[in-house]
Design a protein around this motif. Structure first.
Motif, PDB file in Angstrom:
ATOM      1  N   TYR A 236       0.839  -1.198   0.000  1.00  0.00           N
ATOM      2  CA  TYR A 236       0.000   0.000   0.000  1.00  0.00           C
ATOM      3  C   TYR A 236       0.873   1.248   0.000  1.00  0.00           C
ATOM      4  N   ARG A 237       0.245   2.389  -0.306  1.00  0.00           N
ATOM      5  CA  ARG A 237       0.932   3.684  -0.257  1.00  0.00           C
ATOM      6  C   ARG A 237      -0.116   4.787  -0.172  1.00  0.00           C
ATOM      7  N   ARG A 238       0.292   5.958   0.312  1.00  0.00           N
ATOM      8  CA  ARG A 238      -0.559   7.139   0.199  1.00  0.00           C
ATOM      9  C   ARG A 238      -0.684   7.473  -1.290  1.00  0.00           C
ATOM     10  N   SER A 239      -1.813   7.981  -1.691  1.00  0.00           N
ATOM     11  CA  SER A 239      -2.040   8.197  -3.117  1.00  0.00           C
ATOM     12  C   SER A 239      -1.033   9.171  -3.728  1.00  0.00           C
ATOM     13  N   GLN A 240      -0.544  10.120  -2.920  1.00  0.00           N
ATOM     14  CA  GLN A 240       0.403  11.101  -3.448  1.00  0.00           C
ATOM     15  C   GLN A 240       1.852  10.613  -3.379  1.00  0.00           C
ATOM     16  N   ASP A 241       2.107   9.453  -2.730  1.00  0.00           N
ATOM     17  CA  ASP A 241       3.462   8.920  -2.609  1.00  0.00           C
ATOM     18  C   ASP A 241       3.768   7.947  -3.738  1.00  0.00           C
ATOM     19  N   THR A 242       5.031   7.623  -3.892  1.00  0.00           N
ATOM     20  CA  THR A 242       5.451   6.656  -4.914  1.00  0.00           C
ATOM     21  C   THR A 242       5.967   5.362  -4.295  1.00  0.00           C
ATOM     22  N   GLU A 243       6.385   5.404  -3.039  1.00  0.00           N
ATOM     23  CA  GLU A 243       6.964   4.219  -2.392  1.00  0.00           C
ATOM     24  C   GLU A 243       5.866   3.296  -1.869  1.00  0.00           C
ATOM     25  N   TRP A 244       5.957   2.015  -2.255  1.00  0.00           N
ATOM     26  CA  TRP A 244       5.011   0.998  -1.765  1.00  0.00           C
ATOM     27  C   TRP A 244       5.519   0.412  -0.457  1.00  0.00           C
ATOM     28  N   LEU A 245       4.614   0.198   0.485  1.00  0.00           N
ATOM     29  CA  LEU A 245       4.964  -0.341   1.792  1.00  0.00           C
ATOM     30  C   LEU A 245       4.300  -1.705   1.975  1.00  0.00           C
ATOM     31  N   PRO A 246       4.970  -2.639   2.649  1.00  0.00           N
ATOM     32  CA  PRO A 246       4.382  -3.962   2.846  1.00  0.00           C
ATOM     33  C   PRO A 246       3.298  -3.933   3.927  1.00  0.00           C
ATOM     34  N   VAL A 247       2.317  -4.829   3.820  1.00  0.00           N
ATOM     35  CA  VAL A 247       1.260  -4.999   4.820  1.00  0.00           C
ATOM     36  C   VAL A 247       1.559  -6.256   5.623  1.00  0.00           C
ATOM     37  N   THR A 248       1.574  -6.143   6.946  1.00  0.00           N
ATOM     38  CA  THR A 248       1.837  -7.296   7.805  1.00  0.00           C
ATOM     39  C   THR A 248       0.523  -7.961   8.219  1.00  0.00           C
ATOM     40  N   GLY A 249       0.623  -9.155   8.793  1.00  0.00           N
ATOM     41  CA  GLY A 249      -0.549  -9.849   9.305  1.00  0.00           C
ATOM     42  C   GLY A 249      -1.465 -10.386   8.222  1.00  0.00           C
ATOM     43  N   PRO A 266      -6.741   9.569   9.240  1.00  0.00           N
ATOM     44  CA  PRO A 266      -8.152   9.785   8.894  1.00  0.00           C
ATOM     45  C   PRO A 266      -8.300  10.693   7.679  1.00  0.00           C
ATOM     46  N   ALA A 267      -9.385  10.492   6.930  1.00  0.00           N
ATOM     47  CA  ALA A 267      -9.731  11.325   5.775  1.00  0.00           C
ATOM     48  C   ALA A 267      -8.559  11.449   4.802  1.00  0.00           C
ATOM     49  N   ALA A 268      -7.898  10.328   4.538  1.00  0.00           N
ATOM     50  CA  ALA A 268      -6.738  10.329   3.645  1.00  0.00           C
ATOM     51  C   ALA A 268      -6.954   9.320   2.514  1.00  0.00           C
ATOM     52  N   ASP A 269      -6.325   9.586   1.368  1.00  0.00           N
ATOM     53  CA  ASP A 269      -6.457   8.722   0.189  1.00  0.00           C
ATOM     54  C   ASP A 269      -5.292   7.742   0.121  1.00  0.00           C
ATOM     55  N   TYR A 270      -5.610   6.484  -0.120  1.00  0.00           N
ATOM     56  CA  TYR A 270      -4.606   5.422  -0.207  1.00  0.00           C
ATOM     57  C   TYR A 270      -4.853   4.566  -1.450  1.00  0.00           C
ATOM     58  N   VAL A 271      -3.815   3.799  -1.815  1.00  0.00           N
ATOM     59  CA  VAL A 271      -3.894   2.814  -2.895  1.00  0.00           C
ATOM     60  C   VAL A 271      -3.261   1.525  -2.385  1.00  0.00           C
ATOM     61  N   TYR A 272      -3.851   0.386  -2.746  1.00  0.00           N
ATOM     62  CA  TYR A 272      -3.223  -0.888  -2.376  1.00  0.00           C
ATOM     63  C   TYR A 272      -3.403  -1.902  -3.501  1.00  0.00           C
ATOM     64  N   LYS A 273      -2.615  -2.969  -3.451  1.00  0.00           N
ATOM     65  CA  LYS A 273      -2.702  -4.031  -4.457  1.00  0.00           C
ATOM     66  C   LYS A 273      -2.231  -5.343  -3.847  1.00  0.00           C
ATOM     67  N   ILE A 274      -2.687  -6.427  -4.419  1.00  0.00           N
ATOM     68  CA  ILE A 274      -2.284  -7.760  -3.998  1.00  0.00           C
ATOM     69  C   ILE A 274      -1.107  -8.200  -4.871  1.00  0.00           C
ATOM     70  N   VAL A 284      -6.225  -0.672  -6.221  1.00  0.00           N
ATOM     71  CA  VAL A 284      -7.533  -0.230  -5.744  1.00  0.00           C
ATOM     72  C   VAL A 284      -7.335   0.948  -4.801  1.00  0.00           C
ATOM     73  N   SER A 285      -8.097   2.014  -5.026  1.00  0.00           N
ATOM     74  CA  SER A 285      -8.006   3.205  -4.182  1.00  0.00           C
ATOM     75  C   SER A 285      -9.070   3.163  -3.093  1.00  0.00           C
ATOM     76  N   PHE A 286      -8.759   3.768  -1.960  1.00  0.00           N
ATOM     77  CA  PHE A 286      -9.755   3.926  -0.901  1.00  0.00           C
ATOM     78  C   PHE A 286      -9.429   5.171  -0.087  1.00  0.00           C
ATOM     79  N   THR A 287     -10.455   5.695   0.573  1.00  0.00           N
ATOM     80  CA  THR A 287     -10.318   6.881   1.422  1.00  0.00           C
ATOM     81  C   THR A 287     -10.778   6.526   2.827  1.00  0.00           C
TER      82      THR A 287
END
Length: 535
Positions: A236-249, A266-274, A284-287
């Motif tokens: 995942y990453r913040r929508s305005q960032d370029t660096e992808w971060l791993p999801v644990t668990g 809170p009230a922030a835009d994110y993007v994630y992928k499998i 996929v984007s989410f807020t």
């Protein structure tokens, strides 16, 4: 002096009435709205939503209700109103919207529409299933998708529901395994039988990123991978960032992959992928939800109208909270004002300029009726006799995890009860602070005269938390944090926060003299999401 003023008013009314016989009346009669004021049917899941502007009534009923024959329990209108067709039958047809014409004098008609909503939860679950079954209720057809390596002659059905609750399915789904061709099931409920066609179709599983269930500071992630995929996970990453971060668990079950991502803003835009090995799924984007607070949760702002206190800065745009004060003052009538709930300036949890708290006391209103001091997000509607109608909840679309604040409580023994709670007399009173997070379609109307109260088992309650205390706080403020336990991932529409000096005040049961102070309420959005039962 008061008696004198009343006498003058009565005499003036009599003289005006007598004079009216000698004066021609050229003033047009005022319009009198013909309105449905109460509506209830058997199997109703929540109070009817009555819209006096749109002239509509909507009622949500259980899936077991036959909409062709709905048992009518209550149909009330404004006084001096004629209803056509007359609702004098115990059974009405709500399979389609019903129209009632309400006529009032002189010669005014209002066309009301009454409709019912009903949701039948249908599903089929089998081993090696991919996603949810595709169900066409109109054609009584269902398709279940399974992985490519699943033998169609050895399908294991673990659960199936295709009709209302309590309906029967023949043959027993657990006994049917061969789906090399579509199979037929008979679904019977009461005297009705539907013939359902169920097909099982193999399908290739692709690397798919699902929709995120985003809360304020966390999000539930989901996706699908082919069977036996190499080390699947999420980034995942913040929508305005370029660096992808791993999801644990990350948890993997067959082809399904899930994870709870915490530590979000809170009230922030994110993007994630499998991903799986070197393969990546769609983005996929989410807020995340906003970490909202209710207005005036510190109870610092108050308004007095005709000597009745309201915990709001004004009665228009700032009108969010209410109490039982309007009802107590109606009972008090001409004897004077009474406010079981009032602002407190000298005894507050957090000191500072302009700081106040809410003081609530259980009182006898001029020896007529017991009233428990309370404060709630909502609106006091009206009083009928000694009973009241109260509207609970204000629009709220985020999911807080805790209700925090301060309270001080000094209980006394219960000395007033109704007939059903006589066994509680002599027990120490209890205060109650609680919060409902719901997906009500409208504020919930409590009607003590009709025996309608807030119900924690209401299916529209998404989350609930409470604090009950009978020991007191020794004259000091005590800080509290109430965990809100959730039952569903559904998005909320309303939230009700309530504090009352006597827990059973709705039933006119409590200890006269029990006193409670509340101050500095707030919602918390960080920490673990607590589930009341398994999701």
């Amino acid at each position: 002096m008061l008696r004198h003023k009343i006498t003058i008013s009565i005499v003036a009314a009599v003289l005006l009435f007598a004079a009216a016989g000698c004066i021609k009346n050229d003033i047009p009669y005022p319009k009198k709205l013909g309105a449905i004021t109460a509506f209830e049917v058997q199997g109703q899941l929540s109070p009817a939503v009555i819209d006096s502007t749109a002239l509509t009534v909507t009622v949500d009923v259980a899936d077991t209700v036959d909409l062709n024959r709905v048992r009518l329990l209550r149909f009330e209108t404004t006084s001096n109103t004629t209803v056509t067709p007359a609702p004098d039958t115990a059974v009405i047809d709500l399979s389609a919207p019903a129209v009632y014409v309400l006529d009032t004098w002189p010669g005014q008609s209002y066309r009301w529409t009454v409709s019912a909503t009903q949701t039948i939860d249908r599903y089929i679950r089998v081993h090696n299933q991919i996603g949810e079954a595709s169900i066409n209720a109109g054609e009584c057809e269902a398709v279940v998708y399974v992985t490519l390596d699943t033998p169609l002659d050895s399908i294991e059905i673990t659960d199936m529901k295709l009709g209302p609750s309590g309906s029967e399915i023949y043959p027993d789904p657990a006994s049917v395994h061969d789906f090399t061709v579509p199979r037929t099931f008979s679904v019977s409920f009461r005297d009705e039988v539907e013939e359902w066609t169920v097909a099982v179709v193999p399908r290739e599983v692709t690397l798919t990123t699902g929709e995120a269930d985003a809360w304020a500071c966390s999000a539930y992630l989901s996706g699908m991978v082919p069977e036996g995929s190499e080390s699947p996970g999420f980034m995942y990453r913040r929508s305005q960032d370029t660096e992808w971060l791993p999801v644990t668990g990350v948890e993997v079950s067959g082809t399904g992959v899930t994870a709870l991502l915490s530590g979000l803003e809170p009230a922030a835009d994110y993007v994630y992928k499998i991903y799986s090995g070197d393969m990546e799924g769609n983005e996929v984007s989410f807020t995340t939800e906003a970490a909202l607070q209710m207005p005036n949760m510190g109870f610092d702002e108050w308004t007095s109208v005709d000597e009745c206190w309201y915990p709001n800065p004004d009665m228009e745009s700032g009108y969010w909270w209410d109490s039982g004060n309007p009802g107590a003052n109606v009972v008090a009538a001409l004897l004077g004002s009474v406010n079981p709930t009032s602002p407190e300036e000298s005894f507050v949890a957090v000191s500072g300029e302009g700081k106040k708290a809410a003081m609530m006391e259980t009182v006898m209103v001029f020896g007529i009726k017991m009233a428990g001091g309370n404060v709630f997000s909502g609106q006091f509607l009206d009083v009928t006799g000694m009973n009241a109608r109260v509207q609970f909840g204000r629009p709220f679309t985020t999911r807080p995890l805790t209700l925090n604040g301060y309270y001080s409580y000094a209980p006394v023994a219960i000395d007033r009860t109704d007939a059903a709670h006589g066994h509680m007399r002599g027990r120490i009173d209890r205060c109650h602070i609680f919060v409902y997070v719901t997906d009500w379609e409208a504020p919930y109307v409590v009607d003590t005269g009709a025996g309608i109260y807030l119900d924690v088992d209401d299916p529209h309650v998404i989350g609930y938390g409470e604090l009950i205390d009978s020991t007191g706080t020794d004259g000091e403020y005590r800080e509290f944090s109430i965990d809100i336990k959730y039952r569903s991932h559904r998005k909320p529409t309303y939230c009700a926060v309530v504090a009352v000096a006597s827990q059973y005040a709705d039933y006119f049961t409590g200890g006269v003299g029990s006193r409670m102070y509340v101050d500095e309420f707030s919602f918390g959005y960080t920490g673990d999401i607590i589930w009341e039962e398994e999701r």
